[in-house]
Design a protein around this motif. Structure first.
Motif, PDB file in Angstrom:
ATOM      1  N   PHE A 139     -21.709  19.985  35.480  1.00 35.80           N
ATOM      2  CA  PHE A 139     -22.752  19.063  35.476  1.00 35.80           C
ATOM      3  C   PHE A 139     -22.747  18.510  33.888  1.00 35.80           C
ATOM      4  O   PHE A 139     -22.498  19.045  33.137  1.00 35.80           O
ATOM      5  CB  PHE A 139     -24.137  20.062  35.651  1.00 35.80           C
ATOM      6  CG  PHE A 139     -24.124  20.338  37.088  1.00 35.80           C
ATOM      7  CD1 PHE A 139     -25.003  19.502  37.871  1.00 35.80           C
ATOM      8  CD2 PHE A 139     -23.594  21.588  37.755  1.00 35.80           C
ATOM      9  CE1 PHE A 139     -25.274  19.746  39.187  1.00 35.80           C
ATOM     10  CE2 PHE A 139     -23.678  21.847  39.097  1.00 35.80           C
ATOM     11  CZ  PHE A 139     -24.592  20.835  39.870  1.00 35.80           C
ATOM     12  N   ASN A 140     -23.755  17.490  33.854  1.00 36.62           N
ATOM     13  CA  ASN A 140     -24.142  16.982  32.545  1.00 36.62           C
ATOM     14  C   ASN A 140     -25.037  17.481  31.977  1.00 36.62           C
ATOM     15  O   ASN A 140     -26.089  17.504  32.452  1.00 36.62           O
ATOM     16  CB  ASN A 140     -24.257  15.472  32.801  1.00 36.62           C
ATOM     17  CG  ASN A 140     -24.442  14.466  31.559  1.00 36.62           C
ATOM     18  OD1 ASN A 140     -25.078  14.894  30.426  1.00 36.62           O
ATOM     19  ND2 ASN A 140     -23.661  13.494  31.363  1.00 36.62           N
ATOM     20  N   PRO A 141     -24.962  17.822  30.449  1.00 39.38           N
ATOM     21  CA  PRO A 141     -26.149  18.762  29.940  1.00 39.38           C
ATOM     22  C   PRO A 141     -27.375  17.793  29.843  1.00 39.38           C
ATOM     23  O   PRO A 141     -28.503  18.365  29.740  1.00 39.38           O
ATOM     24  CB  PRO A 141     -25.418  19.001  28.578  1.00 39.38           C
ATOM     25  CG  PRO A 141     -24.303  18.205  28.514  1.00 39.38           C
ATOM     26  CD  PRO A 141     -23.903  17.865  29.793  1.00 39.38           C
ATOM     27  N   GLY A 142     -27.149  16.361  29.738  1.00 42.21           N
ATOM     28  CA  GLY A 142     -28.319  15.769  29.636  1.00 42.21           C
ATOM     29  C   GLY A 142     -29.078  15.716  30.764  1.00 42.21           C
ATOM     30  O   GLY A 142     -30.380  15.190  30.978  1.00 42.21           O
ATOM     31  N   ASP A 143     -28.784  15.923  31.992  1.00 43.72           N
ATOM     32  CA  ASP A 143     -29.665  16.142  33.132  1.00 43.72           C
ATOM     33  C   ASP A 143     -30.038  17.621  33.443  1.00 43.72           C
ATOM     34  O   ASP A 143     -30.193  17.830  34.630  1.00 43.72           O
ATOM     35  CB  ASP A 143     -28.964  15.589  34.286  1.00 43.72           C
ATOM     36  CG  ASP A 143     -29.874  15.439  35.515  1.00 43.72           C
ATOM     37  OD1 ASP A 143     -31.155  15.002  35.509  1.00 43.72           O
ATOM     38  OD2 ASP A 143     -29.213  15.502  36.527  1.00 43.72           O
ATOM     39  N   ALA A 144     -29.822  18.606  32.527  1.00 39.42           N
ATOM     40  CA  ALA A 144     -30.108  20.131  32.871  1.00 39.42           C
ATOM     41  C   ALA A 144     -31.757  20.315  33.484  1.00 39.42           C
ATOM     42  O   ALA A 144     -31.863  20.734  34.211  1.00 39.42           O
ATOM     43  CB  ALA A 144     -29.751  20.812  31.634  1.00 39.42           C
ATOM     44  N   PHE A 145     -32.457  19.555  32.685  1.00 40.65           N
ATOM     45  CA  PHE A 145     -33.983  19.587  32.885  1.00 40.65           C
ATOM     46  C   PHE A 145     -34.391  18.615  33.865  1.00 40.65           C
ATOM     47  O   PHE A 145     -34.448  17.428  33.394  1.00 40.65           O
ATOM     48  CB  PHE A 145     -34.718  19.715  31.523  1.00 40.65           C
ATOM     49  CG  PHE A 145     -36.124  19.950  31.617  1.00 40.65           C
ATOM     50  CD1 PHE A 145     -36.609  21.270  32.032  1.00 40.65           C
ATOM     51  CD2 PHE A 145     -37.021  19.027  31.523  1.00 40.65           C
ATOM     52  CE1 PHE A 145     -37.776  21.510  32.128  1.00 40.65           C
ATOM     53  CE2 PHE A 145     -38.498  19.517  31.652  1.00 40.65           C
ATOM     54  CZ  PHE A 145     -38.730  20.716  31.735  1.00 40.65           C
ATOM     55  N   LYS A 146     -34.734  19.068  35.255  1.00 41.42           N
ATOM     56  CA  LYS A 146     -35.260  18.262  36.270  1.00 41.42           C
ATOM     57  C   LYS A 146     -36.592  18.004  36.238  1.00 41.42           C
ATOM     58  O   LYS A 146     -37.335  18.799  36.484  1.00 41.42           O
ATOM     59  CB  LYS A 146     -34.738  18.787  37.582  1.00 41.42           C
ATOM     60  CG  LYS A 146     -33.508  19.540  37.631  1.00 41.42           C
ATOM     61  CD  LYS A 146     -32.370  18.202  37.785  1.00 41.42           C
ATOM     62  CE  LYS A 146     -31.060  18.825  38.064  1.00 41.42           C
ATOM     63  NZ  LYS A 146     -29.869  17.821  37.921  1.00 41.42           N
ATOM     64  N   THR A 147     -36.795  16.921  35.513  1.00 41.93           N
ATOM     65  CA  THR A 147     -38.318  16.335  35.152  1.00 41.93           C
ATOM     66  C   THR A 147     -38.792  15.507  36.219  1.00 41.93           C
ATOM     67  O   THR A 147     -37.772  14.860  37.039  1.00 41.93           O
ATOM     68  CB  THR A 147     -38.351  15.690  33.664  1.00 41.93           C
ATOM     69  OG1 THR A 147     -37.505  14.578  33.803  1.00 41.93           O
ATOM     70  CG2 THR A 147     -38.090  16.563  32.664  1.00 41.93           C
ATOM     71  N   PRO A 148     -40.173  15.278  36.681  1.00 38.47           N
ATOM     72  CA  PRO A 148     -41.029  16.223  36.050  1.00 38.47           C
ATOM     73  C   PRO A 148     -41.395  17.406  36.578  1.00 38.47           C
ATOM     74  O   PRO A 148     -42.490  18.308  36.371  1.00 38.47           O
ATOM     75  CB  PRO A 148     -42.394  15.159  35.959  1.00 38.47           C
ATOM     76  CG  PRO A 148     -42.015  14.556  37.187  1.00 38.47           C
ATOM     77  CD  PRO A 148     -40.723  14.318  37.296  1.00 38.47           C
ATOM     78  N   MET A 149     -40.717  17.906  37.436  1.00 42.86           N
ATOM     79  CA  MET A 149     -40.770  19.217  38.391  1.00 42.86           C
ATOM     80  C   MET A 149     -40.679  20.283  37.399  1.00 42.86           C
ATOM     81  O   MET A 149     -41.018  21.491  37.796  1.00 42.86           O
ATOM     82  CB  MET A 149     -39.984  19.266  39.658  1.00 42.86           C
ATOM     83  CG  MET A 149     -38.495  19.401  39.194  1.00 42.86           C
ATOM     84  SD  MET A 149     -37.603  19.404  40.802  1.00 42.86           S
ATOM     85  CE  MET A 149     -38.442  20.574  41.754  1.00 42.86           C
ATOM     86  N   GLY A 150     -39.804  20.195  36.494  1.00 44.07           N
ATOM     87  CA  GLY A 150     -39.650  21.420  35.342  1.00 44.07           C
ATOM     88  C   GLY A 150     -38.592  22.437  35.869  1.00 44.07           C
ATOM     89  O   GLY A 150     -38.448  23.546  35.401  1.00 44.07           O
ATOM     90  N   MET A 151     -37.567  22.003  36.813  1.00 45.43           N
ATOM     91  CA  MET A 151     -36.642  22.966  37.166  1.00 45.43           C
ATOM     92  C   MET A 151     -35.339  22.622  36.171  1.00 45.43           C
ATOM     93  O   MET A 151     -35.045  21.679  35.749  1.00 45.43           O
ATOM     94  CB  MET A 151     -36.010  22.664  38.421  1.00 45.43           C
ATOM     95  CG  MET A 151     -35.055  23.758  38.996  1.00 45.43           C
ATOM     96  SD  MET A 151     -34.424  23.395  40.830  1.00 45.43           S
ATOM     97  CE  MET A 151     -33.348  21.561  40.518  1.00 45.43           C
TER      98      MET A 151
END
Length: 320
Positions: free
Chosen positions: A228-240
């Protein structure tokens, strides 16, 4: 006598027909594999985590209807916590939508394990999630904003994996060949390429949607995604949060002419105390997949940055 014999034969034929009916068997592609191709939608009021309004995985039709018929502004009161929360906008975008039904039962969350319908964050995972949320609220430059705000990939984890339903843009098109399966999604027009019977590349290769390889197991397509790409670790805006070292295993199975069961397991020891598992359902759609002109209509990002500069100027003028 003839009548009795005829009835006996008819009963035998009917019993064989019932015995042979069995589970649904999907149509086949040119390679003899289940054909998952076509247009599908995951539009639903069901969320990954269970809203506070429910205590169980399934509810009666009456309870489901009461939830579905609330006013749009009432959906804003069902957030899981103070980071993210899909329902804050769901009432606006999904008027008329229903809770998903799997095996005929209304589902209150996609999560089936843990049974409480909550993501099993570790203390380290919660801290990392809070750091990510704070970092994405930084308006110093475009690169600190979220990937969905920058129109790089879809928000709400719609691009996946795992692919979760957002309040809008939930159309998907699946195209399969001998060597790969492509999943094209309406939101930002992302396309996931699942390479069949392949191996993952080295850890230094980290695409935006991770690296997906697949194989056929009976009636199901099984997909494993890593890198996985660390730039997409935080799934916004749901916050996962899903760390760059996670592994997501997905299973796609046609359960009827118009239904696709989507199951996935997330194994991410950096973020969670245990692997967690979920089920979703995709319904066949007539389409079409509409143009998603994200960059062309992305007026919010310049406004966010301009607003931050104005706040800084006002603070300097006030001597703060």
């Amino acid at each position: 006598m003839r009548i009795h014999l005829l009835l006996a034969v008819l009963a035998l034929v009917l019993s064989v027909g019932v015995a042979e009916a069995g589970p649904y068997r999907a149509p086949r592609d040119a390679e003899g594999h289940p054909d998952l191709g076509g247009l599908w939608t995951s539009t639903s009021l069901t969320e990954l985590e269970r809203p506070k309004a429910f205590a169980t995985l399934t509810v009666s039709d009456a309870e489901a209807r009461a939830y579905e018929q609330r006013r749009p502004d009432e959906f804003a009161n069902t957030d899981i916590d103070d980071i993210g929360g899909r329902q804050t906008e769901a009432g606006f975008w999904t008027v008329g939508a229903r809770l998903a039904r799997i095996d005929g039962k209304a589902r209150t969350s996609w999560l089936v394990d843990p049974p409480d319908g909550r993501l099993p964050y570790s203390a380290e995972g919660q801290a990392a999630r809070a750091r990510q949320a704070k970092a994405h609220s930084d308006s110093d430059n475009p690169e600190t904003r979220t990937v969905s705000e920058r129109c790089l990939i879809a928000g709400w984890a719609a691009a996946g994996p795992p692919m979760l339903n957002s309040p809008y843009g939930n159309e998907y098109q699946i195209v399969q060949t001998k060597a790969a399966v492509a999943i094209h999604m309406e939101a930002v027009h992302d396309v996931r390429i699942v390479r069949l019977n392949a191996a993952h590349p080295g850890a230094h290769i980290r695409p935006w949607l991770g690296d997906s390889i697949g194989r056929w197991e009976g009636e199901s397509l099984v997909v494993e995604t890593t890198n996985f790409n660390p730039g997409d670790a935080f799934k916004t805006p749901m916050g996962m949060l899903i760390s760059a070292d996670a592994k997501v295993t997905e299973r796609f199975s046609r359960t009827g002419p118009a239904t696709l069961l989507y199951e996935f397991t997330v194994d991410d020891p950096k973020t969670y105390t245990r692997p967690w598992r979920a089920q979703m359902v995709f319904q066949a759609s007539k389409g079409p997949i509409y143009e998603y002109a994200c960059h062309e209509g992305n007026y919010s990002l310049p406004g966010i940055l301009a607003g931050a500069r104005r706040e800084e100027a006002d603070a300097r003028g006030a001597g703060k």
